[in-house]
Design a protein around this motif. Structure first.
Motif, PDB file in Angstrom:
ATOM      1  N   VAL A  69       0.858  -1.186   0.000  1.00 42.55           N
ATOM      2  CA  VAL A  69       0.000   0.000   0.000  1.00 42.55           C
ATOM      3  C   VAL A  69       0.893   1.234   0.000  1.00 42.55           C
ATOM      4  CG1 VAL A  69      -1.779   1.270   1.264  1.00 42.55           C
ATOM      5  CG2 VAL A  69      -1.785  -1.231   1.277  1.00 42.55           C
ATOM      6  N   THR A  70       0.583   2.205  -0.855  1.00 34.94           N
ATOM      7  CA  THR A  70       1.388   3.425  -0.946  1.00 34.94           C
ATOM      8  C   THR A  70       0.934   4.447   0.084  1.00 34.94           C
ATOM      9  OG1 THR A  70       1.728   3.084  -3.317  1.00 34.94           O
ATOM     10  CG2 THR A  70       2.135   5.299  -2.457  1.00 34.94           C
ATOM     11  N   VAL A  71       1.887   4.935   0.878  1.00 35.39           N
ATOM     12  CA  VAL A  71       1.613   5.937   1.909  1.00 35.39           C
ATOM     13  C   VAL A  71       2.762   6.936   1.931  1.00 35.39           C
ATOM     14  CG1 VAL A  71       0.251   4.408   3.399  1.00 35.39           C
ATOM     15  CG2 VAL A  71       2.738   4.499   3.664  1.00 35.39           C
ATOM     16  N   ASP A  72       2.587   8.020   2.681  1.00 40.36           N
ATOM     17  CA  ASP A  72       3.670   8.985   2.884  1.00 40.36           C
ATOM     18  C   ASP A  72       4.584   8.456   3.987  1.00 40.36           C
ATOM     19  OD1 ASP A  72       2.689  10.773   0.961  1.00 40.36           O
ATOM     20  OD2 ASP A  72       1.329  11.698   2.410  1.00 40.36           O
ATOM     21  N   VAL A  73       5.849   8.213   3.647  1.00 41.81           N
ATOM     22  CA  VAL A  73       6.780   7.568   4.571  1.00 41.81           C
ATOM     23  C   VAL A  73       7.440   8.590   5.490  1.00 41.81           C
ATOM     24  CG1 VAL A  73       8.893   6.212   4.747  1.00 41.81           C
ATOM     25  CG2 VAL A  73       7.229   5.687   2.956  1.00 41.81           C
ATOM     26  N   VAL A  74       7.404   8.289   6.791  1.00 40.89           N
ATOM     27  CA  VAL A  74       8.089   9.089   7.799  1.00 40.89           C
ATOM     28  C   VAL A  74       9.307   8.347   8.340  1.00 40.89           C
ATOM     29  CG1 VAL A  74       7.864  10.147  10.094  1.00 40.89           C
ATOM     30  CG2 VAL A  74       5.998  10.343   8.437  1.00 40.89           C
ATOM     31  N   ASP A  75       9.139   7.056   8.636  1.00 43.19           N
ATOM     32  CA  ASP A  75      10.212   6.275   9.256  1.00 43.19           C
ATOM     33  C   ASP A  75       9.936   4.798   8.982  1.00 43.19           C
ATOM     34  OD1 ASP A  75      12.106   5.074  10.874  1.00 43.19           O
ATOM     35  OD2 ASP A  75      11.354   5.887  12.757  1.00 43.19           O
ATOM     36  N   THR A  76      10.859   4.134   8.285  1.00 42.69           N
ATOM     37  CA  THR A  76      10.648   2.725   7.915  1.00 42.69           C
ATOM     38  C   THR A  76      11.121   1.742   8.978  1.00 42.69           C
ATOM     39  OG1 THR A  76      12.807   2.612   6.804  1.00 42.69           O
ATOM     40  CG2 THR A  76      10.911   3.265   5.462  1.00 42.69           C
ATOM     41  N   THR A  77      11.620   2.222  10.117  1.00 45.34           N
ATOM     42  CA  THR A  77      12.321   1.357  11.062  1.00 45.34           C
ATOM     43  C   THR A  77      11.510   0.142  11.502  1.00 45.34           C
ATOM     44  OG1 THR A  77      13.406   3.353  11.901  1.00 45.34           O
ATOM     45  CG2 THR A  77      13.691   1.336  13.169  1.00 45.34           C
ATOM     46  N   GLY A  78      10.238   0.308  11.830  1.00 45.45           N
ATOM     47  CA  GLY A  78       9.466  -0.803  12.393  1.00 45.45           C
ATOM     48  C   GLY A  78       8.567  -1.524  11.411  1.00 45.45           C
ATOM     49  N   ALA A  79       8.738  -1.291  10.109  1.00 48.65           N
ATOM     50  CA  ALA A  79       7.792  -1.838   9.131  1.00 48.65           C
ATOM     51  C   ALA A  79       7.765  -3.360   9.138  1.00 48.65           C
ATOM     52  CB  ALA A  79       8.126  -1.323   7.736  1.00 48.65           C
ATOM     53  N   GLY A  80       8.931  -3.986   9.141  1.00 51.55           N
ATOM     54  CA  GLY A  80       8.977  -5.450   9.146  1.00 51.55           C
ATOM     55  C   GLY A  80       8.362  -6.039  10.393  1.00 51.55           C
ATOM     56  N   ASP A  81       8.592  -5.390  11.518  1.00 54.20           N
ATOM     57  CA  ASP A  81       8.010  -5.876  12.774  1.00 54.20           C
ATOM     58  C   ASP A  81       6.495  -5.737  12.761  1.00 54.20           C
ATOM     59  OD1 ASP A  81      10.540  -6.456  13.692  1.00 54.20           O
ATOM     60  OD2 ASP A  81      10.777  -4.520  14.682  1.00 54.20           O
ATOM     61  N   SER A  82       6.009  -4.635  12.209  1.00 54.62           N
ATOM     62  CA  SER A  82       4.564  -4.452  12.109  1.00 54.62           C
ATOM     63  C   SER A  82       3.961  -5.538  11.224  1.00 54.62           C
ATOM     64  CB  SER A  82       4.240  -3.067  11.543  1.00 54.62           C
ATOM     65  OG  SER A  82       2.844  -2.877  11.450  1.00 54.62           O
ATOM     66  N   PHE A  83       4.626  -5.827  10.104  1.00 54.15           N
ATOM     67  CA  PHE A  83       4.132  -6.885   9.222  1.00 54.15           C
ATOM     68  C   PHE A  83       4.038  -8.211   9.963  1.00 54.15           C
ATOM     69  CE2 PHE A  83       4.611 -10.503   6.502  1.00 54.15           C
ATOM     70  CZ  PHE A  83       3.690 -10.267   5.494  1.00 54.15           C
ATOM     71  N   ASN A  84       5.102  -8.578  10.672  1.00 55.01           N
ATOM     72  CA  ASN A  84       5.135  -9.885  11.324  1.00 55.01           C
ATOM     73  C   ASN A  84       4.105 -10.008  12.441  1.00 55.01           C
ATOM     74  OD1 ASN A  84       7.466 -11.871  10.471  1.00 55.01           O
ATOM     75  ND2 ASN A  84       8.225  -9.780  10.172  1.00 55.01           N
ATOM     76  N   GLY A  85       3.982  -8.974  13.270  1.00 58.73           N
ATOM     77  CA  GLY A  85       2.980  -9.009  14.325  1.00 58.73           C
ATOM     78  C   GLY A  85       1.577  -9.108  13.765  1.00 58.73           C
TER      79      GLY A  85
END
Length: 307
Positions: free
Chosen positions: A240-256
């Motif tokens: 999904v395309t969004v305005d990116v502020v900080d990618t740091t936790g993206a993978g963790d959000s996906f996994n949870g």
């Protein structure tokens, strides 16, 4: 209610904005600075809990200020902290994070206490794991704990989701007991030797992981989404395309989120699609655990995307 057990890391995130990533020996003036809860295990536990799962976490903390803050944060998120261990022998872990104006990051993790979880401590999870729908772990702790968790979950017949981050060598014997593996492009290359640059190479890496015994491979590809491969699927599940502020936790959000939706009975493809939405929401905020989306935030974007 879906039940997710997480075994993994907790570290305190020390995050600074930087106008550019420093070169070796260079000091860059940055800001603002933010301190908060983090670690892949902690982040993923929060990600699942905020979406509605009943989450139990096993991690290890120091008997220090960061450790006390961690317990408070987990309790505020409604996460079962009965299996969290505090020790005088090690400090609570910490992550030093720099984030540039494009939202990209560089991270140094000092695991501290959570890097010393033992097999005996994992065994104490047996009763809780028996009631779990999904067991989630990462490679951000001791290999002894990773080995013990996978073997215990496999013995109990529980689906195992392994986020192989940060990369550590892991035996094919253990991989064969993993039901779902969720590497990013870099981790997929380290696991298989295949450089992942597009759908074709993602498929090649997935084939190698299948040969190692993993039934379902989910390679996360950032804003493109994820490449899903098992006996039923070989396809890109779009992001999904969004305005990116900080990618740091993206993978963790996906996994949870993936574990939450999987434990609710969603198909693996639907769980991936919904987890992509959660991951997209997480990059619109600054931070890691604090950026995990709530159920209300998820439902709002989900309905916007699917209307």
């Amino acid at each position: 209610m879906s039940k997710v057990v997480v075994v993994g890391s907790y570290v305190t995130d020390l995050t600074a904005r930087t106008p550019k990533m420093p070169r070796p020996g260079e000091t860059v003036l940055g800001g603002p600075f933010q301190m908060g809860p983090g670690g892949k295990g902690g982040n993923q536990a929060v990600g699942a809990a905020r979406l509605g799962s009943e989450v139990t976490i096993l991690t290890k903390l120091g008997k220090d200020l960061f450790g006390d803050d961690a317990l408070n944060n987990f309790n505020q998120e409604g996460i079962n902290t009965s299996y969290i261990i505090q020790t005088k022998d090690e400090a609570t872990g910490a992550a030093l994070i720099a984030v540039d104006p494009q939202g990209e990051n560089m991270i140094v993790v000092s695991l501290g206490a959570c890097g010393t979880i033992t097999a005996e401590e994992v065994e104490k999870l047996r009763d809780s794991m028996t009631d779990a729908d999904v067991v989630l772990l990462q490679l951000e702790t001791s290999m002894e704990a990773i080995d013990a968790t996978i073997r215990l979950a496999h013995e109990l017949g529980k689906p195992v989701v392994l986020n192989p981050a940060p990369y550590q060598d892991i035996s094919e014997e253990l991989l064969a007991m993993v039901d779902y593996i969720t590497p990013n492009e870099t981790e997929a290359e380290e696991l298989t030797g295949v450089r992942v640059t597009d759908e074709k190479t993602a498929g090649e890496a997935a084939d190698k992981l299948h040969q190692m015994g993993v039934e379902t491979v989910i390679i996360t590809l950032g804003k493109k989404g994820v490449y899903l491969s098992n006996k039923e699927y070989d396809e890109l599940v779009a992001g999904v395309t969004v305005d990116v502020v900080d990618t740091t936790g993206a993978g963790d959000s996906f996994n949870g989120a993936f574990c939450h939706f999987l434990s609710e009975g969603e198909s693996v493809k639907n769980a991936c699609g919904k987890a992509n939405i959660a991951a997209a929401l997480s990059v619109t905020k600054f931070g890691t655990a604090p950026a995990m989306p709530t159920k209300a935030e998820f439902e709002k974007l989900y309905h916007e995307v699917n209307r």
